[in-house]
Design a protein around this motif. Structure first.
Motif, PDB file in Angstrom:
ATOM      1  N   THR A 128      62.831  47.669  29.676  1.00  0.00           N
ATOM      2  CA  THR A 128      61.949  48.642  30.334  1.00  0.00           C
ATOM      3  C   THR A 128      62.841  49.523  31.229  1.00  0.00           C
ATOM      4  N   GLY A 129      62.231  50.276  32.125  1.00  0.00           N
ATOM      5  CA  GLY A 129      63.013  51.174  32.982  1.00  0.00           C
ATOM      6  C   GLY A 129      62.911  52.605  32.486  1.00  0.00           C
ATOM      7  N   SER A 130      63.588  53.512  33.163  1.00  0.00           N
ATOM      8  CA  SER A 130      63.488  54.926  32.794  1.00  0.00           C
ATOM      9  C   SER A 130      64.346  55.251  31.567  1.00  0.00           C
ATOM     10  N   THR A 131      65.461  54.544  31.394  1.00  0.00           N
ATOM     11  CA  THR A 131      66.402  54.894  30.323  1.00  0.00           C
ATOM     12  C   THR A 131      65.783  54.849  28.917  1.00  0.00           C
ATOM     13  N   PRO A 132      65.023  53.808  28.560  1.00  0.00           N
ATOM     14  CA  PRO A 132      64.542  53.749  27.168  1.00  0.00           C
ATOM     15  C   PRO A 132      63.310  54.595  26.877  1.00  0.00           C
TER      16      PRO A 132
ATOM     17  N   ILE B 267      71.320  49.018  31.936  1.00  0.00           N
ATOM     18  CA  ILE B 267      72.193  48.404  32.944  1.00  0.00           C
ATOM     19  C   ILE B 267      71.754  48.889  34.323  1.00  0.00           C
ATOM     20  N   GLY B 268      71.678  47.974  35.269  1.00  0.00           N
ATOM     21  CA  GLY B 268      71.311  48.351  36.636  1.00  0.00           C
ATOM     22  C   GLY B 268      72.517  48.899  37.385  1.00  0.00           C
TER      23      GLY B 268
ATOM     24  N   HIS C  35      73.534  44.656  36.730  1.00  0.00           N
ATOM     25  CA  HIS C  35      72.643  43.646  36.140  1.00  0.00           C
ATOM     26  C   HIS C  35      72.226  44.058  34.720  1.00  0.00           C
TER      27      HIS C  35
ATOM     28  N   LYS D  73      61.087  53.415  43.245  1.00  0.00           N
ATOM     29  CA  LYS D  73      60.592  54.726  42.799  1.00  0.00           C
ATOM     30  C   LYS D  73      59.379  54.598  41.874  1.00  0.00           C
ATOM     31  N   TYR D  74      59.207  53.424  41.290  1.00  0.00           N
ATOM     32  CA  TYR D  74      58.059  53.236  40.388  1.00  0.00           C
ATOM     33  C   TYR D  74      56.809  52.750  41.126  1.00  0.00           C
TER      34      TYR D  74
HETATM   35  P1  PGA Z   1      66.746  52.268  34.565  1.00  0.00           P
HETATM   36  O1  PGA Z   1      66.933  50.709  34.778  1.00  0.00           O
HETATM   37  O2  PGA Z   1      66.682  52.513  33.105  1.00  0.00           O
HETATM   38  O3  PGA Z   1      65.441  52.579  35.257  1.00  0.00           O
HETATM   39  O4  PGA Z   1      67.923  52.936  35.219  1.00  0.00           O
HETATM   40  C1  PGA Z   1      67.913  50.034  34.055  1.00  0.00           C
HETATM   41  C2  PGA Z   1      68.009  48.598  34.517  1.00  0.00           C
HETATM   42  O5  PGA Z   1      67.812  48.309  35.705  1.00  0.00           O
HETATM   43  O6  PGA Z   1      68.300  47.737  33.677  1.00  0.00           O
END
Ligand code: PGA
Length: 222
Positions: free
Chosen positions: A35-39, A120-121, A125, A154-155
């Motif tokens: 999940t997250g903004s990237t995908p 990737i965080g 992470h 931010k979410y």
């Molecule tokens: P992001 O999060 O796609 O919102 O940057 C990535 C993640 O934390 O794995």
């Protein structure tokens, strides 16, 4: 090696191509999704391609310790951005749950993961395996780091609303996938991506474990 792409659109379509190829070659594929903004762009691409998901089984990397029906849960994220918009069967998609060993059993009962897509965080992470996580870790309940709570605020309406704990797939579990794709979007990810992929392999940088996997591709755009 880090593959640098020209735009977020190209990042999204490149990884969508890999998912599409996997599903077409092997309709009974088992996939791990982030999940997250990237995908988000990749999911949009996949929806637009109208693929046949009827035999596909998926596992999500992680979920906050919160009501899965909450609008900001990862269940809700995945339903909104992918699952409710494709022909996957609801009992074919899975999120980490308690007891965590039963979740691992469900994954093993499905005889291994064919393709795992990761983000990737900013602290290195992957899933919610924060710095210091054991490379052998399995699915478990974890405390989120201050950095992750800050990044994910931010979410949410306020930082106080961000859950402090989550259930995450372990690094050991992720590494059992046959193929892994790591996607990163934005200049703020470049440094940690370089440290993870070219620096020391250490539990202080969870994503560095990927250097030990034989079938990893990394895609980046700024
Ligand atoms: P992001 O999060 O796609 O919102 O940057 C990535 C993640 O934390 O794995």
């Amino acid at each position: 090696m880090i593959n640098t792409l020209k735009s977020y659109k190209e990042l999204s379509s490149t990884v969508a191509d890999i998912v599409e190829y996997q599903i077409q070659e092997q309709p009974l594929s088992k996939l791990i999704f982030p999940t997250g903004s990237t995908p988000l762009g990749m999911y949009k691409e996949l929806v637009s391609r109208e693929l046949d998901w009827s035999d596909v089984i998926t596992f999500n990397l992680d979920e906050y310790l919160m009501n899965p029906d909450h609008p900001y849960s990862y269940h809700s994220f995945m339903r909104k951005n992918l699952f409710d918009r494709i022909n996957i069967y609801p009992d074919h998609y899975h999120f980490p749950y308690r007891p965590t060993l039963s979740f691992e059993d469900t994954m093993y009962a499905n005889k291994g993961i064919d393709l795992c897509i990761l983000g990737i965080g900013s602290n290195g992470h992957i899933a919610f395996n924060e710095p210091g996580s054991s490379f052998k870790s399995k699915t478990r309940v974890v405390d989120l780091s201050e950095q992750t709570i800050q990044d994910n605020s931010k979410y949410f309406d306020s930082i106080d609303d961000v859950p402090k704990q989550a259930i995450t797939m372990g690094l050991g579990t992720i590494m059992e996938s046959k193929k892994i794709i790591l996607m990163a979007n934005g200049n703020h990810k470049l440094n940690i991506l370089n440290v993870a992929m070219n620096g020391e392999v250490t539990e202080d940088v969870p994503a560095s474990i990927l250097q030990k996997h034989k079938n990893v591709e990394v895609y980046y755009c700024d």
